[in-house]
Design a protein around this motif. Structure first.
Motif, PDB file in Angstrom:
ATOM      1  N   ASN A 270       0.835  -1.197   0.000  1.00 13.42           N
ATOM      2  CA  ASN A 270       0.000   0.000   0.000  1.00 13.42           C
ATOM      3  C   ASN A 270       0.872   1.250   0.000  1.00 13.42           C
ATOM      4  OD1 ASN A 270      -2.502  -1.354  -0.002  1.00 13.42           O
ATOM      5  ND2 ASN A 270      -2.343  -1.710   2.202  1.00 13.42           N
ATOM      6  N   ILE A 271       0.299   2.346  -0.472  1.00 13.77           N
ATOM      7  CA  ILE A 271       1.053   3.580  -0.685  1.00 13.77           C
ATOM      8  C   ILE A 271       0.605   4.651   0.304  1.00 13.77           C
ATOM      9  CG2 ILE A 271       1.719   5.342  -2.351  1.00 13.77           C
ATOM     10  CD1 ILE A 271       2.550   2.529  -3.183  1.00 13.77           C
ATOM     11  N   SER A 272       1.564   5.176   1.063  1.00 14.27           N
ATOM     12  CA  SER A 272       1.292   6.319   1.921  1.00 14.27           C
ATOM     13  C   SER A 272       2.128   7.501   1.433  1.00 14.27           C
ATOM     14  CB  SER A 272       1.591   5.972   3.375  1.00 14.27           C
ATOM     15  OG  SER A 272       1.210   7.045   4.224  1.00 14.27           O
ATOM     16  N   SER A 273       2.125   8.555   2.226  1.00 13.02           N
ATOM     17  CA  SER A 273       2.785   9.798   1.831  1.00 13.02           C
ATOM     18  C   SER A 273       3.410  10.445   3.060  1.00 13.02           C
ATOM     19  CB  SER A 273       1.751  10.750   1.219  1.00 13.02           C
ATOM     20  OG  SER A 273       2.222  12.079   1.186  1.00 13.02           O
ATOM     21  N   LEU A 274       4.436  11.243   2.841  1.00 20.54           N
ATOM     22  CA  LEU A 274       5.031  11.981   3.952  1.00 20.54           C
ATOM     23  C   LEU A 274       4.028  12.908   4.627  1.00 20.54           C
ATOM     24  CD1 LEU A 274       8.603  12.868   2.618  1.00 20.54           C
ATOM     25  CD2 LEU A 274       7.992  11.170   4.353  1.00 20.54           C
ATOM     26  N   THR A 275       2.952  13.263   3.923  1.00 14.79           N
ATOM     27  CA  THR A 275       1.893  14.047   4.563  1.00 14.79           C
ATOM     28  C   THR A 275       1.222  13.254   5.676  1.00 14.79           C
ATOM     29  OG1 THR A 275       0.240  13.316   2.947  1.00 14.79           O
ATOM     30  CG2 THR A 275       1.395  15.367   2.476  1.00 14.79           C
ATOM     31  N   GLY A 276       1.384  11.928   5.676  1.00 12.28           N
ATOM     32  CA  GLY A 276       0.813  11.094   6.721  1.00 12.28           C
ATOM     33  C   GLY A 276       1.677  10.989   7.956  1.00 12.28           C
ATOM     34  N   TRP A 277       2.913  11.492   7.892  1.00  9.66           N
ATOM     35  CA  TRP A 277       3.804  11.447   9.058  1.00  9.66           C
ATOM     36  C   TRP A 277       3.559  12.614   9.995  1.00  9.66           C
ATOM     37  CZ3 TRP A 277       7.205   7.863  10.893  1.00  9.66           C
ATOM     38  CH2 TRP A 277       7.446   6.750  10.077  1.00  9.66           C
ATOM     39  N   SER A 278       2.981  13.673   9.502  1.00  8.97           N
ATOM     40  CA  SER A 278       2.659  14.820  10.337  1.00  8.97           C
ATOM     41  C   SER A 278       1.323  15.370   9.865  1.00  8.97           C
ATOM     42  CB  SER A 278       3.731  15.899  10.214  1.00  8.97           C
ATOM     43  OG  SER A 278       3.370  17.062  10.936  1.00  8.97           O
TER      44      SER A 278
ATOM     45  N   GLN B 143      14.842  14.724  14.675  1.00  8.88           N
ATOM     46  CA  GLN B 143      15.916  14.953  15.641  1.00  8.88           C
ATOM     47  C   GLN B 143      16.073  16.425  16.027  1.00  8.88           C
ATOM     48  OE1 GLN B 143      19.494  13.196  14.036  1.00  8.88           O
ATOM     49  NE2 GLN B 143      18.489  11.239  13.621  1.00  8.88           N
ATOM     50  N   ASN B 144      15.737  17.318  15.115  1.00 12.14           N
ATOM     51  CA  ASN B 144      16.099  18.719  15.313  1.00 12.14           C
ATOM     52  C   ASN B 144      14.940  19.696  15.371  1.00 12.14           C
ATOM     53  OD1 ASN B 144      19.015  18.223  15.189  1.00 12.14           O
ATOM     54  ND2 ASN B 144      18.637  17.748  13.026  1.00 12.14           N
ATOM     55  N   HIS B 145      13.710  19.217  15.275  1.00  7.99           N
ATOM     56  CA  HIS B 145      12.569  20.124  15.259  1.00  7.99           C
ATOM     57  C   HIS B 145      11.438  19.575  16.107  1.00  7.99           C
ATOM     58  CE1 HIS B 145      14.270  22.472  11.891  1.00  7.99           C
ATOM     59  NE2 HIS B 145      14.720  21.303  11.464  1.00  7.99           N
ATOM     60  N   THR B 146      10.582  20.475  16.573  1.00  8.61           N
ATOM     61  CA  THR B 146       9.411  20.066  17.338  1.00  8.61           C
ATOM     62  C   THR B 146       8.280  19.670  16.389  1.00  8.61           C
ATOM     63  OG1 THR B 146       8.421  22.275  17.387  1.00  8.61           O
ATOM     64  CG2 THR B 146      10.043  21.737  19.111  1.00  8.61           C
ATOM     65  N   GLU B 147       7.260  19.028  16.954  1.00  9.63           N
ATOM     66  CA  GLU B 147       6.082  18.679  16.150  1.00  9.63           C
ATOM     67  C   GLU B 147       5.413  19.928  15.583  1.00  9.63           C
ATOM     68  OE1 GLU B 147       4.446  15.810  15.050  1.00  9.63           O
ATOM     69  OE2 GLU B 147       6.408  14.995  15.522  1.00  9.63           O
TER      70      GLU B 147
ATOM     71  N   TYR C 128       7.217  21.078  12.564  1.00 13.95           N
ATOM     72  CA  TYR C 128       6.970  20.195  11.417  1.00 13.95           C
ATOM     73  C   TYR C 128       5.595  20.475  10.819  1.00 13.95           C
ATOM     74  CZ  TYR C 128       7.406  15.826   8.723  1.00 13.95           C
ATOM     75  OH  TYR C 128       7.504  14.892   7.722  1.00 13.95           O
ATOM     76  N   ILE C 129       4.596  20.665  11.677  1.00  6.26           N
ATOM     77  CA  ILE C 129       3.242  20.959  11.200  1.00  6.26           C
ATOM     78  C   ILE C 129       3.230  22.251  10.393  1.00  6.26           C
ATOM     79  CG2 ILE C 129       0.912  21.606  11.944  1.00  6.26           C
ATOM     80  CD1 ILE C 129       1.452  19.718  14.408  1.00  6.26           C
ATOM     81  N   ARG C 130       3.871  23.290  10.924  1.00  3.62           N
ATOM     82  CA  ARG C 130       3.889  24.575  10.210  1.00  3.62           C
ATOM     83  C   ARG C 130       4.676  24.478   8.909  1.00  3.62           C
ATOM     84  NH1 ARG C 130       4.803  26.565  15.800  1.00  3.62           N
ATOM     85  NH2 ARG C 130       2.777  27.324  16.538  1.00  3.62           N
TER      86      ARG C 130
END
Length: 264
Positions: free
Chosen positions: A140-148, A246-250, A253-255
């Motif tokens: 199945n195919i997901s996306s990096l948009t699904g990580w955050s 490792q270097n950024h907050t959630e 990443y969302i912004r």
């Protein structure tokens, strides 16, 4: 042992018309599997089927289906019930840009159907078949948009997260069986949709530099089948995701994810 010998006679690609779906269809055909091609654009699928048959000497079957429709799986399951099914990949996706409350409910319902309901119906149906016969494979195919979270693209990101986490869990459940399950998470991938929306100038050049070809995605997906449960496609994407973790907050990443879509 090729895919046909390991998993069965037929594979089904749900969302096969172009891009990654087309690359997956060609990949399993090259490995000797007959291919069921499913999507909305029947004539394009027929052209693809003809090309695959001529190039790889396998059979193809075209099923026209709109994954946004509630009953679309009825036809798919009926037309594949007598085939020796051994592979499934759900590539189809649908998204719209905009704030949640500004998006018409009809669009939300279509996204829910494509990215969640139809996906789950297909996953559930073919997994039952593969489990019963004790052989088969699913990618199945997901996306990096699904990580955050994915602001201005919120429901799509949530749907890709659903696909990611559900497939990862089921892949673990299937370990130590003859059914291989994997989810591959894509970053920017060169598809007709990307090319038609590509920004000009340096921004467009940066996107193309980072983008993967569908064929490279397919190669990586199948190289990991039966070895890893969850794969992030492309070294560039893996390094970027590790950096953010490792270097950024959630919140950062969302912004960051929202910055791609806020002007849509």
């Amino acid at each position: 042992m090729n895919l046909k010998e390991k998993y069965g006679e037929w594979g089904i690609i749900l969302g096969a018309t172009e891009g990654v779906g087309k690359a997956f269809a060609e990949k399993i055909a090259k490995e000797g599997m007959n291919v069921v091609l499913v999507g909305r654009r029947e004539e394009k699928l027929k052209d693809l089927g003809k090309s695959i048959e001529e190039q790889y000497g396998v059979q193809t079957k075209v099923i026209r289906a709109d994954f946004a429709q509630d009953d679309c799986t009825d036809k798919i399951f009926e037309e594949t019930k007598d085939l020796d099914m051994g592979f499934m990949s759900y590539v189809a996706c649908f998204h719209t840009f905009g704030k949640l409350q500004d998006t018409p409910w009809e669009k939300h319902q279509q996204m829910i159907n494509v990215n969640v309901v139809t996906f789950l119906k297909c996953f559930y149906h073919y997994l039952q078949i593969f489990t019963k016969q004790d052989r088969g494979a699913i990618i199945n195919i997901s996306s990096l948009t699904g990580w955050s979270s994915s602001p201005w693209n919120a429901q799509y990101g949530a749907g890709k997260s659903y696909i990611l986490k559900l497939t990862e869990a089921v892949a673990c459940e299937c370990e130590n069986t003859n059914v291989d399950v994997e989810v591959i998470t894509l970053g920017t991938t060169i598809t007709p949709s990307l090319l038609s929306n590509l920004p000009g100038g340096p921004a467009g050049e940066a996107v193309m530099k980072a983008a993967m070809a569908p064929e490279a995605v397919a190669d990586e997906a199948f190289e990991n089948l039966g070895k890893n449960l969850s794969v992030i496609a492309g070294e560039h994407n893996r390094k970027n995701l590790d950096n953010w973790r490792q270097n950024h907050t959630e919140d950062e990443y969302i912004r960051y994810m929202g910055s791609f879509y806020s002007d849509k």
